[in-house]
Design a protein around this motif. Sequence first.
Motif, PDB file in Angstrom:
ATOM      1  N   SER A 163      55.926  11.851  -5.824  1.00 16.20           N
ATOM      2  CA  SER A 163      56.724  11.750  -7.044  1.00 16.20           C
ATOM      3  C   SER A 163      56.114  12.580  -8.165  1.00 16.20           C
ATOM      4  CB  SER A 163      56.835  10.283  -7.494  1.00 16.20           C
ATOM      5  OG  SER A 163      55.553   9.769  -7.825  1.00 16.20           O
ATOM      6  N   LEU A 164      56.929  12.797  -9.202  1.00 16.40           N
ATOM      7  CA  LEU A 164      56.537  13.574 -10.372  1.00 16.40           C
ATOM      8  C   LEU A 164      56.845  12.785 -11.628  1.00 16.40           C
ATOM      9  CD1 LEU A 164      55.985  16.212 -12.093  1.00 16.40           C
ATOM     10  CD2 LEU A 164      58.412  16.752 -11.732  1.00 16.40           C
ATOM     11  N   ASP A 165      55.892  12.762 -12.563  1.00 15.54           N
ATOM     12  CA  ASP A 165      56.126  12.268 -13.919  1.00 15.54           C
ATOM     13  C   ASP A 165      55.969  13.443 -14.879  1.00 15.54           C
ATOM     14  OD1 ASP A 165      56.483   9.613 -13.138  1.00 15.54           O
ATOM     15  OD2 ASP A 165      54.344   9.167 -13.294  1.00 15.54           O
ATOM     16  N   PHE A 166      56.863  13.500 -15.874  1.00 19.64           N
ATOM     17  CA  PHE A 166      56.796  14.565 -16.883  1.00 19.64           C
ATOM     18  C   PHE A 166      57.151  13.982 -18.235  1.00 19.64           C
ATOM     19  CE2 PHE A 166      59.090  17.522 -19.628  1.00 19.64           C
ATOM     20  CZ  PHE A 166      58.173  18.561 -19.744  1.00 19.64           C
ATOM     21  N   ASN A 167      56.434  14.363 -19.263  1.00 15.99           N
ATOM     22  CA  ASN A 167      56.851  13.996 -20.613  1.00 15.99           C
ATOM     23  C   ASN A 167      56.552  15.104 -21.608  1.00 15.99           C
ATOM     24  OD1 ASN A 167      54.107  11.958 -20.348  1.00 15.99           O
ATOM     25  ND2 ASN A 167      54.158  13.334 -22.085  1.00 15.99           N
ATOM     26  N   ALA A 168      57.406  15.178 -22.625  1.00  9.88           N
ATOM     27  CA  ALA A 168      57.265  16.125 -23.730  1.00  9.88           C
ATOM     28  C   ALA A 168      57.220  15.331 -25.021  1.00  9.88           C
ATOM     29  CB  ALA A 168      58.434  17.111 -23.742  1.00  9.88           C
ATOM     30  N   GLN A 169      56.221  15.633 -25.871  1.00 12.41           N
ATOM     31  CA  GLN A 169      56.056  14.899 -27.120  1.00 12.41           C
ATOM     32  C   GLN A 169      55.919  15.869 -28.290  1.00 12.41           C
ATOM     33  OE1 GLN A 169      53.096  11.722 -26.999  1.00 12.41           O
ATOM     34  NE2 GLN A 169      53.090  11.773 -24.762  1.00 12.41           N
ATOM     35  N   TYR A 170      56.440  15.430 -29.439  1.00 10.09           N
ATOM     36  CA  TYR A 170      56.310  16.185 -30.685  1.00 10.09           C
ATOM     37  C   TYR A 170      55.673  15.274 -31.718  1.00 10.09           C
ATOM     38  CZ  TYR A 170      57.601  18.370 -35.116  1.00 10.09           C
ATOM     39  OH  TYR A 170      57.561  18.919 -36.377  1.00 10.09           O
ATOM     40  N   GLN A 171      54.648  15.778 -32.426  1.00  9.59           N
ATOM     41  CA  GLN A 171      53.987  14.971 -33.435  1.00  9.59           C
ATOM     42  C   GLN A 171      54.054  15.640 -34.791  1.00  9.59           C
ATOM     43  OE1 GLN A 171      51.000  15.669 -35.150  1.00  9.59           O
ATOM     44  NE2 GLN A 171      50.198  17.430 -34.052  1.00  9.59           N
ATOM     45  N   LYS A 172      54.118  14.791 -35.828  1.00  9.99           N
ATOM     46  CA  LYS A 172      54.216  15.262 -37.205  1.00  9.99           C
ATOM     47  C   LYS A 172      53.217  14.503 -38.070  1.00  9.99           C
ATOM     48  CE  LYS A 172      56.079  17.234 -40.885  1.00  9.99           C
ATOM     49  NZ  LYS A 172      55.956  18.691 -41.152  1.00  9.99           N
ATOM     50  N   GLY A 180      46.608  23.800 -43.158  1.00  3.86           N
ATOM     51  CA  GLY A 180      48.062  23.777 -43.090  1.00  3.86           C
ATOM     52  C   GLY A 180      48.632  23.325 -41.764  1.00  3.86           C
ATOM     53  N   HIS A 181      47.869  22.576 -40.954  1.00  5.74           N
ATOM     54  CA  HIS A 181      48.406  22.053 -39.698  1.00  5.74           C
ATOM     55  C   HIS A 181      49.315  20.872 -39.989  1.00  5.74           C
ATOM     56  CE1 HIS A 181      48.859  20.677 -35.661  1.00  5.74           C
ATOM     57  NE2 HIS A 181      48.131  19.587 -35.843  1.00  5.74           N
ATOM     58  N   SER A 182      50.545  20.924 -39.518  1.00  8.42           N
ATOM     59  CA  SER A 182      51.489  19.849 -39.809  1.00  8.42           C
ATOM     60  C   SER A 182      52.142  19.249 -38.577  1.00  8.42           C
ATOM     61  CB  SER A 182      52.600  20.352 -40.747  1.00  8.42           C
ATOM     62  OG  SER A 182      53.298  21.430 -40.148  1.00  8.42           O
ATOM     63  N   ASN A 183      52.215  19.981 -37.470  1.00 12.72           N
ATOM     64  CA  ASN A 183      52.898  19.456 -36.296  1.00 12.72           C
ATOM     65  C   ASN A 183      52.361  20.101 -35.026  1.00 12.72           C
ATOM     66  OD1 ASN A 183      54.861  21.912 -35.758  1.00 12.72           O
ATOM     67  ND2 ASN A 183      54.945  21.483 -37.944  1.00 12.72           N
ATOM     68  N   GLY A 184      52.753  19.516 -33.902  1.00 13.00           N
ATOM     69  CA  GLY A 184      52.294  20.035 -32.620  1.00 13.00           C
ATOM     70  C   GLY A 184      53.184  19.563 -31.488  1.00 13.00           C
ATOM     71  N   ILE A 185      53.024  20.200 -30.333  1.00 14.89           N
ATOM     72  CA  ILE A 185      53.823  19.913 -29.145  1.00 14.89           C
ATOM     73  C   ILE A 185      52.883  19.616 -27.980  1.00 14.89           C
ATOM     74  CG2 ILE A 185      55.506  20.845 -27.502  1.00 14.89           C
ATOM     75  CD1 ILE A 185      56.448  22.699 -29.804  1.00 14.89           C
ATOM     76  N   PHE A 186      53.229  18.607 -27.167  1.00 11.14           N
ATOM     77  CA  PHE A 186      52.418  18.216 -26.022  1.00 11.14           C
ATOM     78  C   PHE A 186      53.304  18.105 -24.785  1.00 11.14           C
ATOM     79  CE2 PHE A 186      50.749  16.459 -29.910  1.00 11.14           C
ATOM     80  CZ  PHE A 186      49.409  16.768 -29.869  1.00 11.14           C
ATOM     81  N   LEU A 187      52.900  18.740 -23.695  1.00 14.03           N
ATOM     82  CA  LEU A 187      53.627  18.680 -22.430  1.00 14.03           C
ATOM     83  C   LEU A 187      52.683  18.194 -21.344  1.00 14.03           C
ATOM     84  CD1 LEU A 187      55.460  22.144 -22.592  1.00 14.03           C
ATOM     85  CD2 LEU A 187      56.366  19.919 -23.312  1.00 14.03           C
ATOM     86  N   ASP A 188      53.134  17.228 -20.541  1.00 14.45           N
ATOM     87  CA  ASP A 188      52.307  16.674 -19.472  1.00 14.45           C
ATOM     88  C   ASP A 188      53.126  16.536 -18.198  1.00 14.45           C
ATOM     89  OD1 ASP A 188      49.608  15.663 -20.738  1.00 14.45           O
ATOM     90  OD2 ASP A 188      51.178  15.067 -22.145  1.00 14.45           O
ATOM     91  N   SER A 189      52.487  16.813 -17.062  1.00 14.17           N
ATOM     92  CA  SER A 189      53.126  16.591 -15.772  1.00 14.17           C
ATOM     93  C   SER A 189      52.079  16.137 -14.768  1.00 14.17           C
ATOM     94  CB  SER A 189      53.806  17.868 -15.267  1.00 14.17           C
ATOM     95  OG  SER A 189      52.851  18.895 -15.059  1.00 14.17           O
TER      96      SER A 189
END
Length: 266
Positions: A163-172, A180-189
Amino acid sequence: MRKFTLVLLASIISIGVYSQVGGLSASKLGTLCVTPVAEGAIEFEPFFGYARATHSFDQNGNSQELYSTSDSSMNFAGSGFRFSYGLIDNLEVGVSVPIDVSEVRFGAKYKLPIDGKLTMGVLAGYNAVVGNQIIAKHHAIYETTPTFVGGVIITYDFTEKFSLDFNAQYQKHTQETIGGHSNGIFLDSDFGYYLLEKINFIFGLHYDYKIFDENIDDSYLLTLNTGIAIERAENFILVINAPFDLMGKNEYRTKGFGLALTIMLD
């Protein structure tokens, strides 16, 4: 190079980056699964992680030695706990904290009414900075500012064993930060295969990208995560993992080790 803080994600056992959602359950290593904790049940999970760095990725993505001699290294270690609760059918809420309770991560995930080999869910969370450190209300270091997180989760069962698990997250971030860092993106599988009975052999990839006002300050990291989940006990799961950073920019290059014991309570 900008300071980079490694924080243990209670729900996934791996050495991860700040601002992903915490307190939620996973079926493998570094990726949340769609299936929530059963209604009225609790998962309690103590965890430990360690990482070591002798190199870093510079602003061009090249690996550079941190020190002039081979007998020096940058070491990271930490431990903490996760509590996940099945609030109602298909809805899980949870919290994770490091052992010094310097921050608290709240999370929730909901399984969408989709059945079959492909299932999907949504997640949301808030990461609060509590104490045991200097906290600035303005122009703070980005690892010490509260964040909101949202995202999606996908699980696909190829077979009963694979099986496969995948998630995408956005943080603010909720506050203005240095640089000036304000946001980021996270991808996991995570891919998992039961090569032996009730022993899941797992490998996965983690990718994060942090956005700054100046493009040259942006950072990213791609990590290979390997490990096993031993599920032979009725109410316990032992998870062991070893992450290795493959490529990045403006980040430490680490390799590490983590373990956790998931305890299921009805």
